[in-house]
Design a protein around this motif. Structure first.
Motif, PDB file in Angstrom:
ATOM      1  N   GLU A 225      38.257  81.855  64.979  1.00 33.50           N
ATOM      2  CA  GLU A 225      39.273  80.812  64.847  1.00 33.50           C
ATOM      3  C   GLU A 225      40.492  81.124  65.710  1.00 33.50           C
ATOM      4  OE1 GLU A 225      41.413  78.168  61.351  1.00 33.50           O
ATOM      5  OE2 GLU A 225      41.023  80.281  60.946  1.00 33.50           O
ATOM      6  N   ARG A 226      40.898  82.387  65.793  1.00 30.95           N
ATOM      7  CA  ARG A 226      42.037  82.745  66.638  1.00 30.95           C
ATOM      8  C   ARG A 226      41.737  82.448  68.111  1.00 30.95           C
ATOM      9  NH1 ARG A 226      42.363  86.968  62.785  1.00 30.95           N
ATOM     10  NH2 ARG A 226      41.174  88.432  64.072  1.00 30.95           N
ATOM     11  N   VAL A 227      40.505  82.714  68.529  1.00 29.13           N
ATOM     12  CA  VAL A 227      40.123  82.371  69.899  1.00 29.13           C
ATOM     13  C   VAL A 227      40.156  80.856  70.078  1.00 29.13           C
ATOM     14  CG1 VAL A 227      38.265  82.447  71.601  1.00 29.13           C
ATOM     15  CG2 VAL A 227      38.737  84.453  70.185  1.00 29.13           C
ATOM     16  N   GLY A 228      39.638  80.130  69.096  1.00 28.63           N
ATOM     17  CA  GLY A 228      39.628  78.674  69.174  1.00 28.63           C
ATOM     18  C   GLY A 228      41.009  78.087  69.332  1.00 28.63           C
ATOM     19  N   ARG A 229      41.997  78.650  68.669  1.00 23.29           N
ATOM     20  CA  ARG A 229      43.366  78.143  68.767  1.00 23.29           C
ATOM     21  C   ARG A 229      43.970  78.409  70.146  1.00 23.29           C
ATOM     22  NH1 ARG A 229      44.314  75.957  64.393  1.00 23.29           N
ATOM     23  NH2 ARG A 229      43.416  76.701  62.427  1.00 23.29           N
ATOM     24  N   ALA A 230      43.502  79.471  70.784  1.00 23.01           N
ATOM     25  CA  ALA A 230      43.969  79.744  72.142  1.00 23.01           C
ATOM     26  C   ALA A 230      43.345  78.788  73.147  1.00 23.01           C
ATOM     27  CB  ALA A 230      43.638  81.191  72.516  1.00 23.01           C
ATOM     28  N   VAL A 231      42.138  78.324  72.851  1.00 19.89           N
ATOM     29  CA  VAL A 231      41.426  77.420  73.763  1.00 19.89           C
ATOM     30  C   VAL A 231      41.822  75.966  73.510  1.00 19.89           C
ATOM     31  CG1 VAL A 231      39.146  76.610  74.496  1.00 19.89           C
ATOM     32  CG2 VAL A 231      39.482  79.020  73.922  1.00 19.89           C
ATOM     33  N   VAL A 232      41.846  75.554  72.240  1.00 20.16           N
ATOM     34  CA  VAL A 232      42.176  74.185  71.838  1.00 20.16           C
ATOM     35  C   VAL A 232      43.435  74.265  70.980  1.00 20.16           C
ATOM     36  CG1 VAL A 232      41.352  72.092  70.674  1.00 20.16           C
ATOM     37  CG2 VAL A 232      39.725  73.574  71.857  1.00 20.16           C
ATOM     38  N   HIS A 233      44.573  73.987  71.559  1.00 24.64           N
ATOM     39  CA  HIS A 233      45.855  74.295  70.923  1.00 24.64           C
ATOM     40  C   HIS A 233      46.128  73.470  69.670  1.00 24.64           C
ATOM     41  CE1 HIS A 233      46.743  76.923  74.240  1.00 24.64           C
ATOM     42  NE2 HIS A 233      46.636  75.938  75.123  1.00 24.64           N
TER      43      HIS A 233
END
Length: 313
Positions: A225-233
Motif C-alpha cells: 500500500e505504501r508503494v501504491g500511494r507513491a505511484v497513485v497519489h
C-alpha cells in the motif's frame, strides 16, 4: 460484437463462453491440449451461476485467422504480455479495444507501449475459476466480476458497450470511477497472497490462523500500500483493512493461482507480483524489505520447479 479472447484459459474461457452463449461472435485463442479439447468437444463451464456447454465455439491458435475484431480480451500470463501484444496485431482494427486482465498493475502499460496506449483498457478480474481439464472451466462461487475502464477515468461508448454485453450474458461487469484504484486495491492483497501461498506451499487458512504468519501477511500488504500511494497519489485510505476483511471471508483452502502453476511445473508470475512491488518501490524510494525477500526466495522457482535431487548416501 466481434470478440477475441487471447489466452482462453479459466478466466478467458469463462467470460468468452458466457458472451458466446448470449449471441456475441466470440473466438477463443488457446494452445496445446486445451485447444485440442475445445476443437473436439467444445467448451464446458461448470458454475453455480449455471452450467454451460458450447459444442462448437470457434477456437484457434492463430490470431491471423481471426482478423480485426471489436474487442480483444487480453488474458495471457504476465510473462507473455510482450509476445502476446505482437501476436494480436492481425486482430487490431482502427477501433479495436483491448481489455487487460493480468494479475498485478503493470500489464496495461507494457501492452500499451507496443500496440498504443489508446487501444488499451485496464481491467481487474475477481473470479475463482480454473481449468479442471482441457476444455472444462470450473467456476466455484457466485462471484464473477470483471472491472474495467479507461485509464484516464472517462466513461466512453466502447467501455459502456462491452459492459452491457457482459451483463446481458449473465456475468458481472463494473465500470469504476478510477480503474487504477481498483488495480491497486486488488494488488495490495494479491501480491502477498501469491508469494506467501506459493513460497510456503500452503493454503490461506494456515497462514491466516497462525499469528506470526498472519502478522507477516498484513505487514506485506501495508508495504504494498505504501508503494501504491507513491505511484497513485490519490489512492483511497484503509485499503489494507478492506482487503483483509475480504481475505477473512475466503475459504481456508483458498490459494493463489501461482501456487497451482508451481505444482503444475509451470512458470511463475512472481516478477510481476512481489517483483513489481520491489521494482516500483525502488523507483519511488519506498523500502520493500518483505517483498524483496519473498521475490528473491521464489527466483529459483520462477521458470518451474527444478527436479528434486536424489538423497546422497
Amino acid at each position: 460484437m466481434k470478440i477475441a479472447v487471447m489466452g482462453a484459459g479459466a478466466l478467458g474461457g469463462y467470460f468468452g463462453g458466457r458472451l458466446a452463449a448470449a449471441g456475441q461472435e466470440v473466438t477463443l485463442i488457446a494452445r496445446g491440449a486445451h485447444l485440442a479439447a475445445l476443437r473436439a468437444r467444445g467448451l464446458k463451464i461448470l458454475s453455480p451461476r449455471g452450467n454451460l456447454h458450447l459444442p462448437a465455439i470457434p477456437a484457434t491458435d492463430d490470431p491471423g485467422a481471426v482478423g480485426p475484431v471489436d474487442v480483444i480480451m487480453f488474458m495471457v500470463k504476465n510473462y507473455d504480455v510482450e509476445s502476446g501484444a505482437r501476436a494480436i496485431a492481425p486482430m487490431l482494427g482502427p477501433q479495436t479495444m483491448v481489455v487487460t486482465c493480468q494479475n498485478g498493475v503493470s500489464a496495461h502499460e507494457r501492452l500499451g507501449a507496443i500496440i498504443g496506449a489508446r487501444r488499451v483498457v485496464p481491467g481487474v478480474a475477481r473470479i475463482p475459476a480454473h481449468v479442471a481439464e482441457p476444455g472444462v472451466i470450473d467456476h466455484s462461487a457466485m462471484w464473477d466480476r470483471l472491472t474495467f475502464g479507461e485509464a484516464d477515468g472517462r466513461v466512453t461508448a466502447r467501455v459502456e458497450g462491452f459492459r452491457d454485453a457482459i451483463l446481458a450474458a449473465g456475468a458481472t461487469a463494473v465500470l469504476p470511477d478510477n480503474i487504477l484504484h481498483d488495480l491497486w486495491k486488488k494488488f495490495i492483497s494479491q501480491a502477498t497472497l501469491a508469494s506467501m501461498t506459493t513460497l510456503t506451499r500452503l493454503d490461506l487458512g494456515p497462514l491466516r490462523a497462525n499469528p506470526d504468519s498472519r502478522a507477516l501477511f498484513v505487514a506485506a500488504m501495508e508495504e504494498t500500500e505504501r508503494v501504491g500511494r507513491a505511484v497513485v497519489h490519490d489512492l483511497p485510505g484503509g485499503l489494507v483493512q478492506k482487503e483483509w476483511e475480504i481475505l477473512d471471508t475466503l475459504p481456508d483452502t483458498m490459494h493463489a493461482s501461482m501456487l497451482d502453476d508451481l505444482n503444475a511445473g509451470k512458470r511463475l508470475e512472481v516478477d510481476y507480483l512481489s517483483g513489481d512491488v520491489v521494482r516500483l518501490g525502488r523507483k519511488h524510494g519506498v523500502p520493500t524489505p518483505i517483498h524483496n525477500v519473498l521475490w528473491a526466495a521464489l527466483q529459483p522457482l520462477k521458470d518451474g520447479a527444478p527436479p528434486r535431487l536424489a538423497n546422497a548416501d
